[in-house]
Design a protein around this motif. Structure first.
Motif, short mmCIF file in Angstrom:
data_model
loop_
_atom_site.label_atom_id
_atom_site.label_comp_id
_atom_site.label_asym_id
_atom_site.label_seq_id
_atom_site.Cartn_x
_atom_site.Cartn_y
_atom_site.Cartn_z
N LYS A 27 0.83 -1.20 0.00
CA LYS A 27 0.00 0.00 0.00
C LYS A 27 0.87 1.26 0.00
O LYS A 27 1.72 1.44 0.88
CB LYS A 27 -0.92 0.01 1.22
CG LYS A 27 -1.90 1.16 1.23
CD LYS A 27 -2.85 1.07 2.43
CE LYS A 27 -3.85 2.23 2.41
NZ LYS A 27 -4.79 2.14 3.56
N GLY A 28 0.69 2.10 -1.03
CA GLY A 28 1.49 3.31 -1.19
C GLY A 28 2.74 3.11 -2.00
O GLY A 28 3.44 4.08 -2.32
N SER A 30 1.46 0.11 -6.69
CA SER A 30 0.21 -0.17 -5.99
C SER A 30 -0.91 0.75 -6.48
O SER A 30 -0.65 1.75 -7.15
CB SER A 30 0.40 0.04 -4.48
OG SER A 30 0.50 1.44 -4.20
N GLN A 55 -2.31 2.84 -4.80
CA GLN A 55 -2.12 4.14 -4.13
C GLN A 55 -0.85 4.85 -4.61
O GLN A 55 -0.44 5.85 -4.04
CB GLN A 55 -2.05 3.93 -2.61
CG GLN A 55 -3.26 3.25 -2.00
CD GLN A 55 -3.22 1.74 -2.15
OE1 GLN A 55 -2.13 1.16 -2.20
NE2 GLN A 55 -4.39 1.11 -2.25
N ASN A 114 -1.64 5.62 -10.93
CA ASN A 114 -2.23 4.55 -10.12
C ASN A 114 -3.48 3.93 -10.74
O ASN A 114 -3.89 2.84 -10.35
CB ASN A 114 -2.52 5.04 -8.69
CG ASN A 114 -3.36 6.31 -8.67
OD1 ASN A 114 -4.27 6.47 -9.47
ND2 ASN A 114 -3.04 7.20 -7.75
N ASN A 119 -3.58 -7.98 -0.68
CA ASN A 119 -3.27 -6.66 -0.14
C ASN A 119 -2.01 -6.78 0.69
O ASN A 119 -1.88 -7.71 1.51
CB ASN A 119 -4.41 -6.14 0.75
CG ASN A 119 -5.52 -5.50 -0.06
OD1 ASN A 119 -5.28 -4.90 -1.10
ND2 ASN A 119 -6.76 -5.63 0.43
N THR A 156 0.80 -4.73 3.23
CA THR A 156 1.09 -3.56 4.07
C THR A 156 2.55 -3.61 4.48
O THR A 156 3.05 -4.66 4.91
CB THR A 156 0.20 -3.56 5.33
OG1 THR A 156 -1.17 -3.56 4.94
CG2 THR A 156 0.49 -2.34 6.19
#
Length: 541
Positions: free
Chosen positions: A363-364, A368, A370, A375, A494, A496
């Motif tokens: 994420k980011g 991704s 984000q 994006n 997903n 992180t």
């Protein structure tokens, strides 16, 4: 356009200024066009005509021209098309029907068949080198056979048409031939083409159809014909024919499994020893957008086609065990560690090196949804395809130049392994399965399974070895297992990034999928049924 305007103004000047202009001036043929009569009086123009029909073969062109491969991958459990190119969501959601079509090839294939039929009606009257004519006849038999194989694989039995209709014909309607009749025609075409085609080519002729390509098409066709979808009685004779056809390719001295150290290069080194037939693309003319379509957004790619978590989970650990199997060594905190070497060569994933930097799907991260970099083009599955990706290619400068592989020897080995298993010859089946797994660039442990575990291993090997090559869509259908594989949700990841630099992984359903019994075949297009009331719809449509 400028040259045409220039000619027009010169012509106007001549007509208005020179009263003695010759009468035949306006009757001259344009230099950039040829009539049908011109084509069939010049053997070189006939060859150009034949060359243009190679577009009937599977290739990666662009989002509205992909004949096979990418769309088929996204319509199966191995992949996803985030922009719904080729209308694959209709397959994914179980909504395809005679009015709502996805990857419909009826009109395209019959267009090529019509051109092939015209060729066979005209070629005898063309003056020129007899060997060249003979070779072109072999090529066109192959192309016509491919089109019928493709149609039959999709729709089941279709009308077999081998003539060119003219205005003098009073009836243009034709009923469907049976599946077996269509397959018999394909095999007959290939058997006849063998004496017309060379073993190999050199120079500018590299990439043309060879004896090996004809035998490879015969192998795939007979494998499909022997499979459960098309062989409900489980006739042993069909499996024997499939085994014999595969062995005929294997016994050719022309081909060998790629033994280089980098598995990725099978798909980048044109005409390497494993390739039996591939479709060449012209990157200079932007004929293929392959690299940009499969690259992550952080590299300015579009992520049009992407692998699924379903496929990622099916790659074995390097010790030959599945990730959920006891003793596999799978670490949920490091899910990509110690996997089958083909995993790294096939999939771009978080933490791998790609185009000079580390891929970032967390994420980011740069790749991704984000990301600060385009994006909207991020992969929604958390992965991109590395198979076929040329990391040296400047995606802003030209289109892609990779050949799209139609047949390669690894497929034929797995065809042979499957046929031999069905014939009860398990040692031979294991031998050829393990030859694929033991190549230098793969070097996976051998399979020692017996019985149903062995056929499961052969099917699993096809899923891994042949992914993103257009096989999975048909394999799960011909095995009659699509009600299980295609009714599962398409999974994604997903990721992180934690404060200490480690990563946490969670998995979710990206797309619910639906498959019914009807979807083992394509629907006959309504537009064809409306024109031809002799066409019987496929069951369930």
């Amino acid at each position: 356009m400028k040259s045409k305007l220039f000619i027009f103004f010169i012509g106007l000047f001549v007509l208005t200024s020179i009263s003695s202009c010759k009468k035949d001036f306006l009757e001259r043929k344009p230099l950039d066009t040829y009539s049908e009569l011109d084509v069939w009086t010049d053997i070189n123009l006939v060859q150009t005509f034949v060359n243009s029909k190679y577009r009937a073969l599977p290739h990666f062109y662009n989002w509205d021209k992909a004949v096979n491969g990418p769309g088929l991958s996204a319509a199966a459990d191995e992949g996803y098309s985030k922009f719904n190119y080729e209308g694959v969501f209709l397959w994914n959601k179980g909504e395809v029907n005679p009015d709502n079509l996805s990857m419909d090839s009826w009109t395209g294939d019959y267009g090529f068949i019509r051109d092939c039929n015209a060729f066979f009606e005209k070629i005898a009257g063309v003056k020129g080198d007899d060997n060249m004519k003979k070779r072109m006849m072999g090529e066109m038999k192959f192309i016509r056979a491919w089109c019928y194989f493709n149609l039959t694989s999709r729709y089941g039995g279709v009308p077999l048409i081998t003539k060119v209709y003219s205005l003098s014909d009073t009836d243009f309607k034709a009923a469907r031939n049976t599946y077996d009749e269509c397959m018999a025609f394909v095999v007959k075409e290939m058997d006849e083409a063998l004496s017309m085609l060379p073993d190999s080519y050199s120079g500018n002729d590299l990439g043309r159809v060879t004896k090996g390509a004809a035998l490879a098409l015969k192998s795939r066709a007979l494998l499909y014909a022997a499979s459960k979808l098309n062989n409900a009685a489980a006739g042993r004779d069909k499996w024997q024919k499939a085994a014999d056809a595969a062995k005929a390719v294997i016994d050719l001295p022309t081909y060998g499994l790629y033994q280089g150290s980098d598995y990725k290069k099978i798909f980048l080194e044109k005409f390497n020893s494993e390739i039996i037939l591939s479709y060449g693309m012209n990157g200079t003319d932007w004929e293929s957008y392959l690299d940009i379509m499969i690259a992550p957004n952080g590299y300015h790619g579009w992520s049009v086609y992407a692998p699924s978590q379903n496929l990622v989970d099916d790659f074995e650990m390097s010790n030959g065990k599945m990730i959920g199997e006891a003793g596999s060594g799978y670490d949920p905190a490091n899910p990509y560690l110690n996997r089958d070497p083909r995993f790294n060569a096939t999939i771009i994933y978080n933490g791998t090196q790609f185009r000079g930097r580390t891929a970032e799907y967390f994420k980011g991260g740069l790749d991704s949804p984000q990301s600060p970099v385009e994006n909207w083009n991020a992969s929604l599955t958390g992965y991109n395809w590395r198979k076929y990706a040329d990391e040296t290619h400047d995606m802003d400068a030209t289109g892609s130049n990779q050949n799209w592989i139609v047949f390669r020897l690894a497929e034929i080995y797995l065809n042979y392994a499957e046929a031999q298993y069905e014939l009860g010859n398990e040692p031979v089946a294991r031998q050829y399965l393990n030859l694929v797994r033991s190549r230098t660039s793969v070097n996976m442990p051998g399979v020692n399974s017996t019985g149903t575990a062995l056929i499961d291993a052969i099917r699993h090997e096809r899923e891994i070895e042949l992914c993103f090559e257009g096989h999975r869509f048909y394999d799960v259908r011909r095995w009659k297992i699509a009600l299980q594989t295609e009714n599962k949700p398409l999974r994604a990841v997903n990721i992180t990034k934690n404060p200490n630099g480690s990563f946490s992984y969670s998995y979710f359903n990206l797309q619910e999928r639906k498959f019914t019994e009807a979807h083992y075949l394509f629907p006959i297009p309504k537009y064809e049924i409306q024109k031809n009331n002799q066409l019987v719809p496929n069951p369930g449509y």
